[in-house]
Design a protein around this motif. Structure first.
Motif, PDB file in Angstrom:
ATOM      1  N   UNK A 160      42.172  91.191  33.981  1.00 43.91           N
ATOM      2  CA  UNK A 160      42.492  89.777  34.542  1.00 43.91           C
ATOM      3  C   UNK A 160      41.844  89.488  35.957  1.00 43.91           C
ATOM      4  N   UNK A 161      40.856  90.289  36.330  1.00 48.04           N
ATOM      5  CA  UNK A 161      40.463  90.124  37.522  1.00 48.04           C
ATOM      6  C   UNK A 161      39.694  89.103  37.908  1.00 48.04           C
ATOM      7  N   UNK A 169      50.030  92.391  40.145  1.00 57.35           N
ATOM      8  CA  UNK A 169      51.134  92.843  41.032  1.00 57.35           C
ATOM      9  C   UNK A 169      52.271  93.347  40.461  1.00 57.35           C
ATOM     10  N   UNK A 170      52.597  92.415  39.468  1.00 52.92           N
ATOM     11  CA  UNK A 170      53.844  92.819  38.499  1.00 52.92           C
ATOM     12  C   UNK A 170      53.757  93.990  37.751  1.00 52.92           C
ATOM     13  N   UNK A 371      49.949  85.013  48.834  1.00 48.88           N
ATOM     14  CA  UNK A 371      49.293  85.602  49.977  1.00 48.88           C
ATOM     15  C   UNK A 371      48.693  87.030  49.518  1.00 48.88           C
ATOM     16  N   UNK A 372      47.877  87.247  50.224  1.00 47.43           N
ATOM     17  CA  UNK A 372      47.093  88.684  49.974  1.00 47.43           C
ATOM     18  C   UNK A 372      47.026  89.409  51.494  1.00 47.43           C
ATOM     19  N   UNK A 410      42.697  92.239  44.566  1.00 45.86           N
ATOM     20  CA  UNK A 410      44.072  92.701  44.053  1.00 45.86           C
ATOM     21  C   UNK A 410      44.172  94.201  44.644  1.00 45.86           C
ATOM     22  N   UNK A 411      43.225  94.903  45.281  1.00 45.35           N
ATOM     23  CA  UNK A 411      43.491  96.258  46.022  1.00 45.35           C
ATOM     24  C   UNK A 411      44.552  96.162  47.019  1.00 45.35           C
ATOM     25  N   UNK A 412      44.532  95.135  47.488  1.00 44.79           N
ATOM     26  CA  UNK A 412      45.702  94.997  48.541  1.00 44.79           C
ATOM     27  C   UNK A 412      47.193  95.156  48.129  1.00 44.79           C
TER      28      UNK A 412
END
Lengths: 465, 465
Positions: A160-161, A169-170, A371-372, A410-412
């Motif tokens: 889903x990127x 995250x979940x 937030x990221x 999403x790496x964060x």
């Protein structure tokens, strides 16, 4: 001295190169467009295809992980060495939408190899850069004579990127134990250019908010009332104007507190990159630069926090004029954050700053999006040095330079959830056309990616031990 | 000593009151909505009805004047006295849209008389206030024994006021000779309240512009480019923020040059009005006042020039966030002008001011809409005094106070084209609901309007001779 003889790696890659490209082409034929519901089944097929291919590659554990949206693929290959560090590779198997009529010269889901490039949606973003890990780990084993990688190798490839990773995250939080790692390798970025191999050392974070400003109960006549009551569109504009000072620094009190300033060494390294400002302006489709005084353009987009208005609206926007004071106005703001800025604290600062500027008679609501956090690996981090060394070996000993990314990814989330440093390994170049028609990957660079990862597990095993 | 005995006027009006109201109701049944093309024939029917009624009233000349849009009605009744001054009455026969489902208690085009009020679309704005001139001039003749009015009386009743009078100025310019007058009476305003009869002395002017700001060729990624190129939405906001200084004065250089400042006497007269700020805020549907420092609310809306943003737009305005630097942004600004401000000069000042604030890399376009000049009649002007005296006679000798209008109207075109002073005679009150559901006119005030005009032609004949 390296534990993967470079010539053995090259010999192995040359032997399997054709089969590797055939396999990649097969994967690219699956139109795994996560943003289009009609491709839901294709996204699932893409996950299953990848899981099967990773099994075939030798990963003893391969699983399709369900999310509230599209499925991800998890794979694991334990080293067998109890002292080996654990490395998690991140990538994604979904792709951006693509249609022939958008300007593609060939079918975006029928890969074509031409002039040393493979053209297809996902060739660079991100299937090609996920897929080089398959031949890479085999080359690593073949050249070292090992039966398992030098690190405990894990892969997490989400689906889903390209839709903003809404469930990522979940997913990471539900699987912290399975994903636990000493380092994360993000395989979804790029390098400076074909002739300047680089490693990205960090990404900016992101805070986003929407501000609604309410004035009169309905639009009112600007003749009857103009000049005597607060206008919410004016207030919205004044907020935007107050975002920056005369040096284009963000003027929210406390915004810069505690940020990691660029060191003279870092500034020097950035200044060494062959940056062509007029070329950069063309990429930005813009005619002039404007930004924080005292910093170069690259420093502004990679290493400095920013505030931008992404959208503003209020009152009459149709043709001609309408003499009203509008009932309401809206702002969408986003803030790029750098190391040292905490997203919760920044949101609190924004909230107070807005409240301090909204006059009596205007009601406001502020809503924050997800937030990221920023991520940044110090230049002297042993894992970062290991990535750079592996890349240099693949690039015939060339000096590897360092870049950053201005965006957020999403790496964060993995950095946050796993508490591990995030490293970036990408061989894509700006001309690859991510999200654009005629996306391609340079085959020579794709194979350099294979070669880099063939060295990487040995390098990281030593660096992280 | 007046030439129209007040009691004779009242007797005459009482005698014809019922027929007058029946005729008005008949006119109100014609849904002359100029904004809705399906009512084009009704607007024409309304013009023809009025022309016939004015002929019946006694006007020897009645004509339907064509425009590029809806027709206007012109009527003329020469005094016969070679020394008599000429007065032109302005009004309009078109009405705002109205539909039962908007909240009307009864059919908006089927007049209902209830509790001393007539409810119908156009009852106050503006058919009622045009129509009182018919019985008014008859009462004037009856009470004075004249066979023609004391002034050369002209009426121009347009059919597009509710659509912004797009062809009115051209119509006036084509007919300068026919419309020539020593004074214009605008019969399309109101008074302070049922218990405070007032005469309006002026209207603010208007300049309007639209500013387009172009940045990148398309929306660009705020992560990749944020903080390093100019953002057109930020520039739009900075223009709006720079419109006013910290005292809410318009900050465009030269904007206030040469304006007619309020005299102490004028400020005193305004301060005498029974102004209730919390009531005014309710009308403004607002919760606080905000305006130019050093002026009262009434002064701000009636006698001071202003700058307002009527619309602002740029970038993403849908749900959620979108991290872009938008390609463009738009502003709609309007400026209310007061006596002493020249619209051409103000437009030039705005143009220079915008150009001085737009940074390199942003292209801008500015387009001005049709401007309206302010009009203001000095308190000691004999014609204004004549209007006030006529009104005072109708209102049992009550003191007539003076107001202004914050808005702008086509009356200013007549002032420009004919070079005649413009006077306002209106008996509508704020509760009449112009442009709103359940529009009504107070019958007692409507008849005061008849009575005022019965006195007015004699008063003006003396004042202007």
């Amino acid at each position: 001295m390296s534990d993967t003889p470079d010539s053995a790696v090259r010999t192995y890659i040359a032997q399997y190169r054709a089969a590797f490209l055939d396999d990649l082409a097969e994967w690219l034929r699956i139109p795994s467009v996560s943003a289009q519901p009609e491709h839901d089944a294709d996204v699932r097929r893409s996950a299953e295809w990848l899981a099967a291919k990773l099994k075939e590659t030798g990963f003893p554990v391969t699983e399709v992980w369900e999310t509230a949206g599209a499925p991800a693929v998890f794979a694991e290959w334990p080293s067998g060495d109890p002292d080996a560090p654990t490395v998690l590779v991140y990538g994604h198997h979904d792709v951006q939408p693509a249609a022939r009529e958008d300007g593609w010269h060939t079918d975006p889901f029928e890969p074509v190899v031409k002039d040393g490039r493979m053209y297809a949606r996902g060739a660079a973003d991100d299937k090609g850069q996920v897929f080089f890990h398959t031949l890479g780990v085999r080359a690593h084993l073949a050249a070292t004579g090992r039966t398992a990688p030098a690190v405990n190798l894990k892969l997490l490839v989400e689906g889903e990127e390209e839709s903003g990773s809404p469930h990522f995250r979940a997913l990471a939080e539900r699987n912290t134990d399975r994903l636990a790692a000493d380092a994360v390798i993000v395989s979804d970025t790029g390098m400076w250019s074909e002739t300047t191999p680089t490693v990205c050392t960090g990404m900016r974070g992101l805070a986003e908010c929407e501000i609604e400003l309410h004035g009169p109960d309905q639009d009112i006549h600007s003749g009857s009332f103009g000049g005597a009551v607060p206008n919410p569109a004016t207030v919205a504009a004044r907020l935007v104007a107050a975002l920056h000072d005369e040096n284009e620094r963000v003027a929210i009190p406390g915004f810069y507190d505690g940020i990691a300033e660029l060191t003279p060494a870092e500034r020097e390294l950035l200044a060494e990159l062959p940056f062509d400002e007029s070329e950069w302006l063309r990429t930005a489709a813009s005619r002039a630069t404007l930004g924080e005084a005292g910093y170069s353009t690259l420093e502004r987009v990679w290493a400095r926090p920013t505030a931008e208005v992404n959208g503003i609206g209020g009152g009459y926007q149709g043709p001609g004029g309408k003499t009203i004071i509008p009932a309401s106005a809206r702002l969408k703001l986003s803030f790029r954050l750098v190391s040292g800025q905490d997203t919760d604290r920044v949101e609190e600062l924004i909230r107070s700053w807005v409240a301090s500027l909204v006059p009596a008679g205007i009601r406001h609501e502020i809503t924050f999006g997800g937030a990221t956090r920023p991520c940044l690996t110090p230049l002297d981090h042993p894992a970062l040095q290991a990535v750079a060394r592996s890349m240099s070996r693949a690039f015939d000993g060339e000096k590897i330079r360092f870049t950053r990314e201005g965006g957020s990814g999403p790496a964060a989330d993995l950095q946050d959830v796993l508490g591990a440093p995030v490293l970036f390994l990408g061989i894509s170049v700006p001309s690859d056309g991510w999200h654009a028609p005629n996306e391609k990957v340079e085959l020579i660079l794709l194979l350099k990616g294979v070669e880099t990862t063939a060295h990487l597990w040995g390098e990281l095993a030593r660096a992280l031990r």
